[in-house]
Design an enzyme around this catalytic site. Structure first.
Site, mmCIF file in Angstrom:
data_model
loop_
_atom_site.group_PDB
_atom_site.id
_atom_site.type_symbol
_atom_site.label_atom_id
_atom_site.label_comp_id
_atom_site.label_asym_id
_atom_site.label_seq_id
_atom_site.Cartn_x
_atom_site.Cartn_y
_atom_site.Cartn_z
ATOM 1 N N ARG A 17 1.013 -1.431 -0.041
ATOM 2 C CA ARG A 17 -0.251 0.257 0.196
ATOM 3 C C ARG A 17 0.942 1.456 -0.291
ATOM 4 N NH1 ARG A 17 -3.189 -0.418 5.028
ATOM 5 N NH2 ARG A 17 -4.525 1.393 4.789
ATOM 6 N N LYS A 95 -2.599 -7.453 11.257
ATOM 7 C CA LYS A 95 -3.782 -7.515 11.619
ATOM 8 C C LYS A 95 -4.602 -7.348 10.277
ATOM 9 C CE LYS A 95 -3.906 -2.207 13.251
ATOM 10 N NZ LYS A 95 -3.940 -1.448 14.449
ATOM 11 N N ASP A 96 -4.210 -6.716 8.991
ATOM 12 C CA ASP A 96 -5.628 -6.847 8.554
ATOM 13 C C ASP A 96 -5.348 -7.722 7.462
ATOM 14 O OD1 ASP A 96 -5.001 -3.583 9.136
ATOM 15 O OD2 ASP A 96 -3.534 -3.211 7.268
ATOM 16 N N ARG A 143 -13.253 -3.336 17.750
ATOM 17 C CA ARG A 143 -12.787 -4.119 18.584
ATOM 18 C C ARG A 143 -12.170 -3.131 20.073
ATOM 19 N NH1 ARG A 143 -7.320 -3.447 20.013
ATOM 20 N NH2 ARG A 143 -6.667 -2.700 18.961
ATOM 21 N N ARG A 144 -11.772 -1.758 19.006
ATOM 22 C CA ARG A 144 -11.022 -0.959 20.475
ATOM 23 C C ARG A 144 -13.120 0.022 20.798
ATOM 24 N NH1 ARG A 144 -6.606 1.362 16.838
ATOM 25 N NH2 ARG A 144 -4.656 0.341 17.003
ATOM 26 N N ARG A 161 -11.612 7.529 10.320
ATOM 27 C CA ARG A 161 -10.611 6.799 9.455
ATOM 28 C C ARG A 161 -9.763 7.397 9.072
ATOM 29 N NH1 ARG A 161 -12.448 4.139 4.582
ATOM 30 N NH2 ARG A 161 -10.841 3.122 5.350
ATOM 31 N N ASN A 163 -5.400 6.891 7.508
ATOM 32 C CA ASN A 163 -3.800 6.793 8.133
ATOM 33 C C ASN A 163 -3.361 7.074 9.295
ATOM 34 O OD1 ASN A 163 -2.898 8.671 7.425
ATOM 35 N ND2 ASN A 163 -1.992 7.758 5.121
ATOM 36 N N ARG A 167 -5.248 10.289 10.869
ATOM 37 C CA ARG A 167 -5.839 10.818 12.272
ATOM 38 C C ARG A 167 -5.973 11.486 13.023
ATOM 39 N NH1 ARG A 167 -6.216 4.485 13.488
ATOM 40 N NH2 ARG A 167 -4.630 3.927 11.920
ATOM 41 N N CYS A 254 -13.149 -7.421 9.465
ATOM 42 C CA CYS A 254 -13.013 -6.261 10.056
ATOM 43 C C CYS A 254 -14.507 -6.022 10.920
ATOM 44 C CB CYS A 254 -12.754 -5.187 9.043
ATOM 45 S SG CYS A 254 -11.561 -5.867 8.059
#
Length: 318
Positions: A17, A95-96, A143-144, A161, A163, A167, A254
């Site tokens: 990416r 984690k992705d 999750r968070r 949302r 990167n 954020r 996700c």
């Protein structure tokens, strides 16, 4: 078998990416391969591939991942390039990664794992406990979000949302009082100026495979497999085998509030897992401990036990 090495004239193509963190991970992969085989960096070509999950308009609108497509949002286009021989390897944040790879691809190389913890990020506060009642928390992680609402139901949690840089800018703009980032990402980007405080895993269990970099290749590419074996970190591989099997058994995506972490102490592996209702109204956790070789079996057993305890209807997705 003699390994056929790449060269500046015929470089090994590394797909990634285009975010600063993704590029940092690709550069680390290139550096490790370059060092292992004493090759110049020009023997490796970094190829940036745009993925659906990085669509700027969706990020700007803070559209939840579940509205866009969930599994494969950050990997699909890269894996297609790998299958089409457009690249030779793909570098991913683990984690992705979905727990099952497309036919013809394999994910069996991991770099040494970074700090697994989440970081509490705020220009005004130092910790979750410092947040006043009704404070606004920005996070796109289910999750968070679920973990926060489970411990602090008074907080206003909003979609957040983008990167790392996006954020942080939203935080500066006052969209939220705080957010959470992975310590690993901040460390890899050397962002020491960010107002971040690590959250211990006993207070916020991290995402499955958080802090780990995985390298995907074509299943039939034996030459690349031998090259990657030189930089594979076995300890990370053992830990992720348990964590990802736990996630696989739970049918995680996700859109699933799941957390898990495996740790090693000599020849002993300890796996802790947690499942939560999306609204944070309930959480169930458990632990397994045993030999490293039994890590995947422990992941399956722990997941089945938590599913049994949760019962029908615990998850919206189940």
């Amino acid at each position: 078998m003699t390994v056929r090495l790449p060269s500046p004239a015929a470089p090994l193509k590394i797909g990634t990416r285009g975010s600063p963190l993704a590029l940092a991970q690709a550069y680390e992969t290139r550096q490790r391969l370059s060092t292992a085989f004493e090759l110049p960096k020009e023997a490796f070509e970094i190829k940036v591939i745009k993925v659906q999950g990085d669509d700027r308009s969706m990020i700007a609108a803070d559209r939840p991942l579940k509205e866009i497509g969930n599994k494969g949002l950050f990997t699909r286009e890269i894996e297609e390039a790998l299958l089409d021989d457009g690249i030779d390897i793909a570098v991913h944040s683990m984690k992705d990664m979905p727990t099952v790879q497309p036919d013809g691809l394999i994910l069996d190389t991991y770099l040494p794992r970074e700090d697994v913890r989440d970081a509490f990020v705020s220009p005004k506060y130092k910790a979750i406990a410092d947040l006043p009642e009704g404070a606004t928390v920005g996070s796109s992680s289910l999750r968070r979000r679920a973990q926060l609402m489970h411990t602090r139901s008074d907080l206003n949690v909003v979609e957040f949302r983008g990167n790392v840089q996006t954020r942080l800018q939203k935080l500066t703009d006052g969209v939220a009082d705080c957010t959470f980032l992975a310590c690993a990402g901040l460390n890899r980007l050397n962002m020491t100026d960010v107002p971040a405080t690590p959250v211990e895993t006993t207070d916020m269990l991290p995402a499955i495979a958080q802090g780990a970099i995985g390298i995907e290749r074509r299943l039939d590419d034996d030459n690349t497999a031998q090259m990657l074996a030189a930089i594979h970190d076995a300890a990370t591989g053992h830990r992720l085998a348990a964590e990802r099997q736990f996630l696989f058994t739970l049918d995680g995506s996700c859109d699933t509030p799941i957390a898990g972490l495996a740790t090693l102490d000599g020849d002993t592996l300890t796996l802790t897992g947690e499942v939560l209702r999306p609204d944070g109204s309930d959480a169930i956790s458990g632990t397994r401990q045993g030999a490293i070789a039994d890590g995947a079996d422990m992941g399956t057993d722990l997941a089945q036990d938590l599913l049994k305890t949760a019962g029908n209807g615990f998850f919206d997705w189940h």
